[in-house]
Write an enzyme that holds these catalytic residues in place. Structure first.
Site: not given
Length: 384
Positions: A130-132, A135
């Site tokens: 997801l993050d990273p 994004d």
């Protein structure tokens, strides 16, 4: 570059924590064989049963030596373990010519092994969660659209912000529930953050002290910088002639978080490692994410560009998901993105060496289309 070791069709998934969700089920549909490695074989079997995957993947008791003994050339190893464990696993993968994948940032210990991995024909897929992860896909997509609209050769200034957070779907007094390692949450706040503000590099030794209001789709949140944003200016392919006025990657929290966590920040300022470790456990016990709770993931990435002639372009991506009975929002975003990356290892479309979620605009668009079909919904808004 050495020749790619062809994928064997076997996936070894290590760990069944809070970020392991329906992505594992997607891999059971794709891979010829899946093995789930957990603390004990019994725990692995229980996790598979809880995910509705009993009989579709093989349970295993994890140790690095046990994993290594079962590795064959072209196998794919997916690590959901903490980042410090990755270097040892990758070393085993390189020796056995197996591919490696994780959702974590690239550590120095992993980066040091990339040349040997590339020489061995091994894929090292990182930052594919997801993050990273998502994004990066959003940022690459926005930068490509802005470059097309404004032009690489045009002198321009820009503001890029990328904020992500896992928050309770139903706010509580603490404005947070722990959905991943509590010590990791607190230690992340103890790490200085570097970013660009007002056109200059800035460091926040205590990131929470840089917290500010941030409105996303009409809703008020609080955001603060996280880690080191500066290397991503080059990674996202922003033209050298464009001047960054703002460039920050950070964390998003519910409105009221800063005040609710005031006592926690006082503990962090004192810097007593033993006390902070104990505090992490206390907070996790007091504010856990239980099966009765629904989590929410909000990822907002925006880019505004102004050319020297006054021409402007702006765009934004927004992902806003709430968990359901199948899996949490966090598990869905992390595991389905990682599973998508693993499928690209299985189809031999990623080159040997270091790969992140997707490092070109075209590849990002491909991944975003696939994620949308996987039920990870998001919206794009462009103003010219």
């Amino acid at each position: 570059m050495s020749d790619l070791v062809p994928a064997s069709g076997t996936v070894h998934w290590i760990g069944a924590g809070l970020s392991t969700g329906s992505g594992l089920a997607r891999l059971c549909d794709t891979a010829e064989r899946v093995r789930l490695w957990h603390r004990t074989e019994e725990r692995a079997a229980q996790a598979l049963d809880g995910l509705g995957l009993a009989g579709r993947a093989e349970p295993r008791a994890y140790t690095l030596s046990a994993l290594t003994a079962e590795l064959a050339p072209g196998d794919v190893v997916v690590s959901m373990l903490p980042a410090p464990e990755h270097a040892g696993i990758l070393a085993a993968c390189v020796r056995e010519k197996a591919h490696f994948a994780c959702s974590s940032y690239v550590s120095d210990a992993v980066l040091e092994q990339v040349p040997e991995a590339e020489k061995a024909g091994v894929v090292v897929l990182t930052e594919a969660g997801l993050d990273p992860g998502i994004d990066h896909l959003f940022a690459h997509g926005l930068v490509a659209r802005a470059r097309e609209a404004i032009g690489d050769a045009t002198a321009a200034s820009y503001r890029l912000t990328s904020y992500c957070g896992g928050v309770p779907a139903v706010p509580n007094d603490f404005r947070y529930r722990f959905s991943w390692a509590p010590a990791g949450v607190l230690n992340a706040l103890r790490s200085p953050a570097r970013y660009i503000e007002d056109g200059a590099g800035t460091t926040a030794d205590r990131p929470w002290e840089a917290t500010r209001p941030h409105v996303v789709d009409g809703e008020a949140f609080e955001v603060y910088p996280n880690r080191d944003s500066l290397p991503f200016v080059e990674q996202y392919g922003l033209p050298n002639g464009w001047k960054p006025l703002t460039f920050v990657r950070g964390t998003l929290r519910l409105e009221g978080w800063l005040r609710a966590w005031d006592a926690v920040f006082e503990e962090l300022k004192a810097g007593d490692d033993a006390r902070i470790a104990a505090l992490a456990q206390e907070l996790a016990a007091r504010y856990p994410t239980t099966e009765a709770d629904r989590d929410r993931v909000v990822l907002a990435v925006s880019l505004e560009v102004r050319g020297e002639t006054g021409r402007t372009w702006s765009g934004s991506y927004l992902l806003d998901l709430v968990g359901d009975e199948e899996d949490s929002a966090m598990a869905r975003c992390v595991s389905r993105t990682l599973a998508l990356g693993v499928r690209h290892v299985l189809d031999d479309s990623l080159p040997p060496g270091l790969n992140r979620a997707a490092e070109t605009a075209a590849r990002s668009q491909e991944w975003l289309g696939e994620l949308a079909r996987e039920g990870v919904d998001f919206t794009l808004r462009v103003d010219q």
